[in-house]
Write a protein that holds these residues in place. Structure first.
Motif, PDB file in Angstrom:
ATOM      1  N   SER A  39      -1.222   4.763  -3.399  1.00 34.15           N
ATOM      2  CA  SER A  39      -2.037   3.809  -2.635  1.00 34.15           C
ATOM      3  C   SER A  39      -3.344   3.525  -3.368  1.00 34.15           C
ATOM      4  O   SER A  39      -3.956   4.432  -3.926  1.00 34.15           O
ATOM      5  N   ASN A  68      -3.993  15.533   3.383  1.00 28.22           N
ATOM      6  CA  ASN A  68      -4.455  14.983   4.658  1.00 28.22           C
ATOM      7  C   ASN A  68      -3.576  15.555   5.773  1.00 28.22           C
ATOM      8  O   ASN A  68      -2.373  15.368   5.727  1.00 28.22           O
ATOM      9  N   ARG A 104      -3.737  -4.017   1.189  1.00 24.59           N
ATOM     10  CA  ARG A 104      -2.398  -3.420   1.182  1.00 24.59           C
ATOM     11  C   ARG A 104      -1.812  -3.386  -0.231  1.00 24.59           C
ATOM     12  O   ARG A 104      -0.787  -4.027  -0.514  1.00 24.59           O
ATOM     13  N   ALA A 107      -2.547   9.290  -2.189  1.00 24.65           N
ATOM     14  CA  ALA A 107      -3.401   8.279  -1.557  1.00 24.65           C
ATOM     15  C   ALA A 107      -4.869   8.464  -1.950  1.00 24.65           C
ATOM     16  O   ALA A 107      -5.717   7.681  -1.535  1.00 24.65           O
ATOM     17  N   TYR A 108      -5.159   9.510  -2.742  1.00 21.72           N
ATOM     18  CA  TYR A 108      -6.580   9.834  -3.004  1.00 21.72           C
ATOM     19  C   TYR A 108      -6.857  10.145  -4.478  1.00 21.72           C
ATOM     20  O   TYR A 108      -7.773  10.907  -4.788  1.00 21.72           O
ATOM     21  N   HIS A 114       1.775  16.201  -0.934  1.00 21.87           N
ATOM     22  CA  HIS A 114       0.536  15.435  -1.137  1.00 21.87           C
ATOM     23  C   HIS A 114       0.043  15.787  -2.540  1.00 21.87           C
ATOM     24  O   HIS A 114      -0.231  16.962  -2.819  1.00 21.87           O
ATOM     25  N   TRP A 122      -0.139  13.934   7.449  1.00 19.63           N
ATOM     26  CA  TRP A 122      -0.525  12.599   7.919  1.00 19.63           C
ATOM     27  C   TRP A 122       0.543  12.156   8.917  1.00 19.63           C
ATOM     28  O   TRP A 122       1.737  12.223   8.613  1.00 19.63           O
ATOM     29  N   ASP A 142       3.192  11.918  -2.456  1.00 20.43           N
ATOM     30  CA  ASP A 142       2.398  10.884  -1.809  1.00 20.43           C
ATOM     31  C   ASP A 142       0.987  11.025  -2.384  1.00 20.43           C
ATOM     32  O   ASP A 142       0.365  12.082  -2.248  1.00 20.43           O
ATOM     33  N   SER A 161       0.822  -1.206   0.000  1.00 16.91           N
ATOM     34  CA  SER A 161       0.000   0.000   0.000  1.00 16.91           C
ATOM     35  C   SER A 161       0.870   1.276   0.000  1.00 16.91           C
ATOM     36  O   SER A 161       2.056   1.218  -0.348  1.00 16.91           O
ATOM     37  N   GLY A 162       0.262   2.414   0.330  1.00 16.93           N
ATOM     38  CA  GLY A 162       1.005   3.670   0.293  1.00 16.93           C
ATOM     39  C   GLY A 162       2.103   3.714   1.338  1.00 16.93           C
ATOM     40  O   GLY A 162       3.204   4.204   1.097  1.00 16.93           O
ATOM     41  N   THR A 163       1.810   3.180   2.512  1.00 16.91           N
ATOM     42  CA  THR A 163       2.793   3.193   3.598  1.00 16.91           C
ATOM     43  C   THR A 163       4.061   2.441   3.184  1.00 16.91           C
ATOM     44  O   THR A 163       5.181   2.915   3.399  1.00 16.91           O
ATOM     45  N   ALA A 201      -5.672   2.026  -1.513  1.00 15.22           N
ATOM     46  CA  ALA A 201      -6.548   1.754  -0.369  1.00 15.22           C
ATOM     47  C   ALA A 201      -7.868   2.500  -0.515  1.00 15.22           C
ATOM     48  O   ALA A 201      -8.950   1.903  -0.431  1.00 15.22           O
ATOM     49  N   LYS A 202      -7.791   3.803  -0.750  1.00 17.24           N
ATOM     50  CA  LYS A 202      -9.016   4.616  -0.736  1.00 17.24           C
ATOM     51  C   LYS A 202      -9.741   4.545  -2.080  1.00 17.24           C
ATOM     52  O   LYS A 202     -10.953   4.404  -2.130  1.00 17.24           O
TER      53      LYS A 202
END
Ligand SMILES: Cc1ncc(COP(=O)(O)O)c(C=O)c1O
Length: 414
Positions: free
Chosen positions: A255, A194, A266, A224-225, A189, A141, A222, A111-113, A257-258
């Motif tokens: 990521s 975030n 993940r 994530a969205y 971001h 974040w 990063d 995932s992003g992490t 995830a979202k």
């Protein structure tokens, strides 16, 4: 055998501070009050407050389950090829010159992490200016600091939010970037910042790119969205593509995830962009080495689901519809909350709720007010006043607006 000393060899281990967001989720789950509302969760919920399995994901799972050649073998070190090639096109655009020139390397990550961590470890060894710090936005974040410190970097912050007006502090940001050591890494971001939900305008991104080029700073995006912020995958990748056009060498942590609702699967990718095919080839060997040493190989299930969606045009179209469903509902909740607060005459201005984008809104409430909302109304939000719009729905919107009205009127900020 000599007697073992009564004191532990780990006596020096101090207790780590609790993770505030995970802690909030534990408190919410333990709360038995029927009116409780979870505005801390960084995950999409439907209008019934339930997790949503995207129709595109459901269909991809069906396709995979009926594939007679399906198995549970290890993935190669790069991950699922359909995922990595599709993800790179999603980020950089299918006509990207960097892709055409083979200057991008993409590896599947946890995932992003995981993408951030592999990138952080790679940079700890190969950043061009040894000891150059990593800059994160203030606020950001919470895991950003932890990830980069764990990888051995010194972490500093750059100004981002004007906490009075709840807008971008562009002058502060530019000033801090101007003063940053040459070769510093700057975490940006890509969209839907975030926790603030405040993104730079295109013009402001140009200013940021210009000062970063001048100061020889290294962008680490990063994202994530993507697709979740504006509902458009291309709009949400605008800044990254602009930085590629500018000629930056950079990293991107992505990521799924979202935007695919694959939180627990993940699934993500780390992309690197350099200015030559040969350097990218060498980078790829080092990124593979770091990834091999930390996760060995990525997890197959989520990677195959996302890869199936990205390679199949029908599933891809379905995914675009799903993204729209999620981003439209979030937008409706933003509009609804602002309208109700304005109708109630809640002191202050509430335009920031609709000006901000993505899953979160930075409300301007403080830790004492957040605590009051939790104790009196069973409404859970982080103590920096961030709320997840995904936790709102047509059944609890009015309740939440009235609670915010009460706290703003009756619990002074200082
Ligand atoms: C800004 C940001 N980056 C990265 C992530 C990484 O999430 P994950 O590891 O679940 O993909 C998140 C999740 O909340 C986030 O908000």
């Amino acid at each position: 055998m000599p007697a073992i000393a009564p004191t532990s060899i780990f006596d020096n281990v101090t207790e780590a501070p609790p993770d505030k967001i995970l802690n909030l989720s534990v408190m919410y789950k333990a709360d038995t009050d029927a009116t409780k509302v979870d505005l801390g969760v960084g995950a999409y919920r439907d209008n019934n407050g339930k997790p949503w399995v995207l129709p595109a994901v459901k269909e991809a799972k069906r396709v995979l389950s009926e594939d007679p050649s399906g198995n549970h073998e290890y993935l190669g070190v790069g991950g699922v090829p359909e995922l990595t090639s599709g993800a790179a096109k999603l980020i950089f655009g299918k006509d990207s010159p960097a892709l055409a020139d083979s200057r991008v390397y993409t590896i599947q990550s946890i995932s992003g992490t995981g993408a951030l961590m592999v990138g952080a470890q790679f940079l700890a060894q190969f950043k061009p200016v040894k000891d150059a710090p990593v800059y994160i936005s203030d606020p950001t974040w919470a895991n950003h600091r932890a990830i980069f410190e764990t990888a051995g970097h010194t972490v500093k912050t750059y100004a981002y939010c004007d906490f009075e007006t709840l807008t971008l502090n562009i002058n502060g940001m530019i000033k801090d970037l101007k003063e940053a050591t040459e070769g510093s890494i700057v975490i940006l971001h890509a969209c839907a910042h975030n926790p603030t939900g405040i993104d730079p305008t295109h013009e402001q991104w140009e200013q940021i790119a210009s000062v970063m080029a001048e100061r020889k700073l290294i962008p680490f995006f990063d994202t994530a969205y993507q697709g979740f912020a504006t509902g458009s995958l291309d709009n949400d990748a605008w800044a990254i593509r602009r930085f590629v056009d500018y000629g930056f060498e950079m990293l991107v942590a992505e990521s799924f995830a979202k935007n695919m609702g694959l939180y627990g699967e993940r699934t993500g990718c780390l992309h690197t962009v350099s200015n030559s095919q040969e350097i990218t080839r060498r980078i790829s060997t080092q990124i593979n080495r770091v990834s091999r040493a930390t996760i060995s190989t990525a997890s197959a299930h989520g990677g195959k689901i996302a890869g199936t969606i990205l390679k199949d045009s029908n599933l891809f179209s379905q995914w675009l519809e799903d993204l729209k469903t999620m981003s439209d509902r979030i937008k409706e909740m933003r509009d609804g909350l602002r309208t109700l607060l304005e109708k109630l005459g809640t002191p202050g201005t509430w335009n920031h709720i609709t000006d901000q984008i993505g899953m979160f809104s930075f409300t301007g409430l403080n830790a004492t007010q957040a605590e009051y909302l939790k104790n009196k109304y069973h409404i859970y939000l982080t103590d920096n006043g961030r709320i997840s719009l995904a936790g709102l729905n047509t059944s609890n919107l009015d309740y939440v607006a009235r609670a915010i009205d009460d706290v703003v009127r009756n619990v002074p900020k200082n």
